[in-house]
Design a protein around this motif. Structure first.
Motif, short mmCIF file in Angstrom:
data_model
loop_
_atom_site.label_atom_id
_atom_site.label_comp_id
_atom_site.label_asym_id
_atom_site.label_seq_id
_atom_site.Cartn_x
_atom_site.Cartn_y
_atom_site.Cartn_z
N PRO A 204 5.49 30.03 4.28
CA PRO A 204 4.73 29.11 3.66
C PRO A 204 3.68 29.75 2.85
CG PRO A 204 5.04 28.54 5.76
CD PRO A 204 5.62 29.77 5.76
N SER B 109 8.84 31.09 -1.15
CA SER B 109 9.03 29.78 -0.22
C SER B 109 8.90 28.59 -1.26
CB SER B 109 7.75 29.86 0.85
OG SER B 109 7.97 28.64 1.53
N ASN C 240 11.97 28.27 -3.15
CA ASN C 240 13.13 27.50 -2.03
C ASN C 240 12.79 26.05 -2.09
OD1 ASN C 240 14.56 29.93 -2.12
ND2 ASN C 240 13.32 30.58 -0.03
N GLU C 241 11.67 25.57 -1.82
CA GLU C 241 11.20 24.29 -1.51
C GLU C 241 11.59 23.46 -2.77
OE1 GLU C 241 7.18 21.56 -0.01
OE2 GLU C 241 6.93 23.90 -0.34
N SER D 31 2.03 23.63 -5.72
CA SER D 31 2.61 22.74 -4.66
C SER D 31 1.53 21.47 -4.44
CB SER D 31 2.80 23.12 -3.42
OG SER D 31 1.36 23.80 -2.66
#
Length: 860
Positions: A112, A117, A120-121, A618
């Protein structure tokens, strides 16, 4: 992977290796004193045991020498203590190197917060295009400062880096050689470094770490996220640089220093390109390509080794040649080694010929003084000044009208002292932009900015130095630090946005306004909770007022290394910003031991930069899945901030507040440490005033006392009061659901874990200062109990076992140093008069400071 896995990795790769390699120190060549390595473990264990039994530092040192040595003479005792200090300093270096070598094992590199990551998210959520769109405009700017929170000279930094590589390979022979090298390498500056010295030290990180880690990140984004189809201009990550440009309270920085640093940065990046070109030549040996590479190598060689005689190369020239080579490799040579070539192209796009952007910073009061001095000087020499006779009695808005009308081309040589240097620094920006491009130097930061008048004073100074309105390629950056300044920041920017002259300037700057917010001085002024909440709400208000005028606000955070100065787990703060806060850039200062701990290796640098990028991206990309602050949460935060602020203010205004720090901590010795070019306090007056005290020695002194007041004081009282008001379950719910609040509490826990009150418990018996010690200790106990109850945890930093273990090991290593420092402070307070004997104890205090600060890395 589980927390248990990482604590096991920590024990295997850090704790066990430290035990093994520490044994090599027994053979270190410390001249004149035998058995230092054999006696130090005994001293360390004695400190641990005796503090538990209630002994004070003086008793511990005296009993140790009485029981374990034949030393009874004070001079010989001091000699031994210096050897212990010297030995422990090197143990800290060893531990740093071991932790750096273990970084990939102890941290989840692709977990994370990593870009992998994040990608991929985004794929899983069907938001890959949204991720690409965000990346086209989002960037992180890390600004390296020379603020004195780190005591390693450049030679030692190199040893840490090289030793960590040897440890990673388990190269026992080489490690042993480096340990011997440490034994005879000086750990302190014999004289105060110049700003240029500081700049050169930091350039080691630029050349050896950030050049590579930032390049790696760009490569990953271009290759893996954009599938080699990125053609935008956004560099994703930019570098800023304060040494040589930060004038705030530093009389040793002047315009010639700024130009000299800019030239050094230019030389440094061209050296990096030259090395890469030489490596490429070994692979790109193809027809036509080899000729172009030789031409490029020759140009760079001339710029590196004959900079004054050669024609300065510009980034556009380098890119043009590299893109021509790229085309040839694609069309005629099967794209062989293309990725290596692309990597260099990416670096040129990122770093240009400037490497890092120098920021100029000066206090607003200096600008006010300079304008008045210019006026008075012109009245004397020419009979007519710049300002109306009644300027001093005008309102701020009337003064701004006058300032907007000023222009000219003043000659700095007409003036003396700070006026001359201020004008020369503005001309220097033009000089740097001509050599290194606009990115070389294009920001002017105003410390202590208290209103729109302060911003327009700087605008007027640029116009008086020949800068034309339509070609003023500089961002004027107000810095809001105190609680009052943060509260008035929205009003300040509203006035500026409505001002036609400044509005026109912003149109030419692409309708973007950078605003700096200072965590360090904010915490010093208003306490931990209130400072952080004030900055959060200031960002919301500044975002709203900027959006009202269609201006993109960019927030530049003056964060220090420790949590109490806005550091700690910094990326979590950015991940917690709501949609009411502008989020197109993350800009923050990186200083002192944070540079070493977070950016000391390519791997740790890349990891921490990715964490920052991922946090900012994010936050927006997956905002629909994040809980935002509710009105009730805001009410709770307002109450918590207000109560903690009042509690801290009551303590800060205690008549013995500063005297306590001066008596029992090394506060008075920061200026004697030769760590930095910048004085430990602003102003030149004799008596120390709280407002003149810089945040770094303030926080650092509490850290050396192992009391860490700036990281927790007032938090416990605020939480207890909320519980008494029947709002405890609400606060607990906010802790579970609101990342901003949880991060504040987590970082406060880190500050408290780094506290150790047995070191100073003797003070509670002091007839004058005992009440102050008890006040701090009571608030510490209360805060500790309240945060553990809030987090439903058994111990501080329970959810970060590797981090907890690291802090505890570092504290164990440094405990004898803390004891030695308190011993020396006691002798000066009680037994020593001015003279050679006092100087010896003072030296012992400052030498102890080095290891204590370095061991803490994020020291409070």
């Amino acid at each position: 992977m589980s927390s248990r896995h990482y604590i096991q990795q920590f024990r295997r790769n850090v704790t066990d290796k430290y035990t093994i390699y520490n044994s090599l120190f027994a053979a270190l060549p410390f001249s004149g004193i035998a058995n230092v390595g054999a006696l130090l473990p005994i001293l360390s264990q004695t400190c641990e045991d005796d503090y538990k039994s209630g002994k004070d530092p003086v008793q511990i040192i005296n009993d140790f020498f009485h029981q374990h040595t034949q030393v009874h003479d004070e001079k010989e005792k001091i000699d031994r203590l210096f050897k212990f200090v010297q030995y422990i300093e090197r143990q800290v270096v060893l531990f740093d190197a071991i932790e750096d070598a273990a970084f990939a094992n102890v941290n989840n590199i692709e977990g994370p917060g990593s870009l992998k990551s994040l990608y991929n998210e985004a794929v899983f959520a069907g938001k890959t295009q949204a991720l690409k769109n965000k990346l086209k405009k989002f960037r992180v700017r890390v600004v390296l400062t020379a603020h004195p929170t780190q005591f390693y000279p450049g030679s030692v930094l190199g040893i840490i880096h090289d030793m960590s590589e040897a440890i990673a390979k388990n190269d026992f022979h080489t490690i042993n050689e480096y340990i011997q090298q440490l034994g005879i390498t000086p750990f302190f500056n014999k004289k105060q470094p110049t700003p240029y010295d500081e700049a050169l030290n930091l350039m080691w990180y630029l050349e050896n770490i950030l050049y590579h880690s930032i390049g790696n990140i760009y490569n990953f984004i271009e290759r893996d996220i954009f599938d080699h189809a990125y053609d935008g201009e956004n560099p994703f990550i930019e570098l800023g640089f304060w040494p040589g440009g930060d004038r705030d309270g530093n009389p040793f920085v002047n315009a010639s220093t700024t130009i000299k640093v800019a030239e050094a940065l230019r030389s440094s990046i061209i050296v990096c390109y030259y090395r890469d070109i030489r490596k490429l030549k070994r692979r790109l040996t193809f027809s036509d390509v080899d000729v172009l590479l030789q031409e490029l190598e020759a140009i760079l060689y001339e710029n590196v080794f004959r900079p004054t005689e050669s024609e300065p190369v510009h980034a556009s020239q380098l890119l043009q040649k590299l893109l021509t080579i790229q085309q040839l490799v694609k069309e005629k040579h099967h794209s062989l080694f293309l990725q290596r070539l692309n990597s260099l192209i990416h670096k040129v796009k990122i770093f240009g010929t400037h490497f890092a952007t120098i920021d100029i910073r000066q206090d607003s009061r200096i600008h006010t003084q300079v304008i008045q001095t210019i006026h008075e000087s012109l009245v004397k020499t020419e009979g007519k000044g710049l300002l109306p006779d009644h300027y001093q009695t005008m309102s701020p808005s009337e003064k701004i009208s006058v300032l907007c009308s000023l222009k000219g081309e003043l000659n700095p040589a007409w003036f003396d002292s700070i006026t001359r240097d201020t004008l020369e620094s503005i001309y220097a920006i033009q000089n740097i932009q001509q050599r290194n491009g606009e990115a070389g130097c294009n920001r002017y930061v105003i410390s202590n900015c208290q209103g729109s008048l302060n911003v327009m004073e700087v605008y007027a100074l640029f116009r008086l130095c020949g800068w034309k309105e339509d070609n003023l390629q500089v961002d004027i950056v107000p810095l809001f630090e105190t609680i009052d300044d943060l509260a008035h920041a929205e009003k300040t920017m509203d006035e500026l946005y409505q001002l036609p002259t400044y509005a026109d300037h912003l149109k030419r700057r692409k309708m973007q306004q950078t605003i700096m917010l200072g965590f360090s001085d904010g915490t010093k002024d208003g306490g931990y909770l209130q400072a952080n909440w004030s900055i959060y709400t200031a960002k919301e208000n500044l975002t709203a007022i900027s959006r009202k005028y269609n201006i993109k606000a960019k927030f530049f955070d003056g964060r220090g290394g420790p949590p109490s100065r806005g550091g700690g787990k910094t990326h979590k703060f950015y991940a917690s910003m709501g949609s009411n806060i502008e989020n197109e850039e993350i800009q923050l200062t990186i200083q002192g031991q944070t540079i070493t701990s977070n950016f000391g290796t390519i791997q740790s640098s890349q990891y921490n930069l990715e964490q920052l990028m991922s946090a900012g991206i994010s936050n927006e990309l997956f905002a629909d899945a994040r809980i935002q602050l509710s009105q009730h949460d805001r009410y709770l935060m307002e109450e918590l901030g207000s109560i903690s602020h009042a509690t801290y203010q009551q303590f800060k205004t205690h008549p013995l507040f500063l005297a306590y720090l001066q008596q029992f901590s090394p506060l008075n010795y920061y200026s004697k440490s030769n760590i930095a070019s910048r004085p430990a306090k602003r102003g030149t007056g004799g008596a120390l005033r709280f407002e003149d005290l810089r945040a770094i020695p303030f926080v650092g002194s509490w850290s050396q006392l192992k009391q860490n007041v700036p990281g927790f004081f007032g938090v416990g009282t605020a939480l207890k009061t909320m519980k008494e008001k029947g709002l405890w379950e609400d606060v607990k719910a906010m802790f579970r659901n609101v990342l901003f609040f949880r991060t504040l509490i987590d970082n406060s826990m880190m500050s408290m874990l780094k506290s150790f009150f047995p070191l100073t418990q003797y003070i509670k018996e002091d007839p004058e200062f005992g009440t102050v010690w008890k006040l701090v200790k009571d608030e510490f106990n209360l805060t500790c109990n309240m945060v553990l109850e809030l987090a439903e945890a058994a111990q501080l930093m329970d959810d970060d076992q590797p981090g907890r273990a690291s802090i505890q090991m570092r504290d164990k290593i440094v405990l004898p140093l803390l004891t030695i420092q308190q011993y020396a402070l006691y002798q000066i307070r009680n037994h020593v008069s001015d003279g050679p004997e006092k100087e010896v104890y003072e030296k012992l205090i400052t030498r102890s400071m080095f290891g204590i600060i370095n061991a803490g890395r994020n020291s409070a």
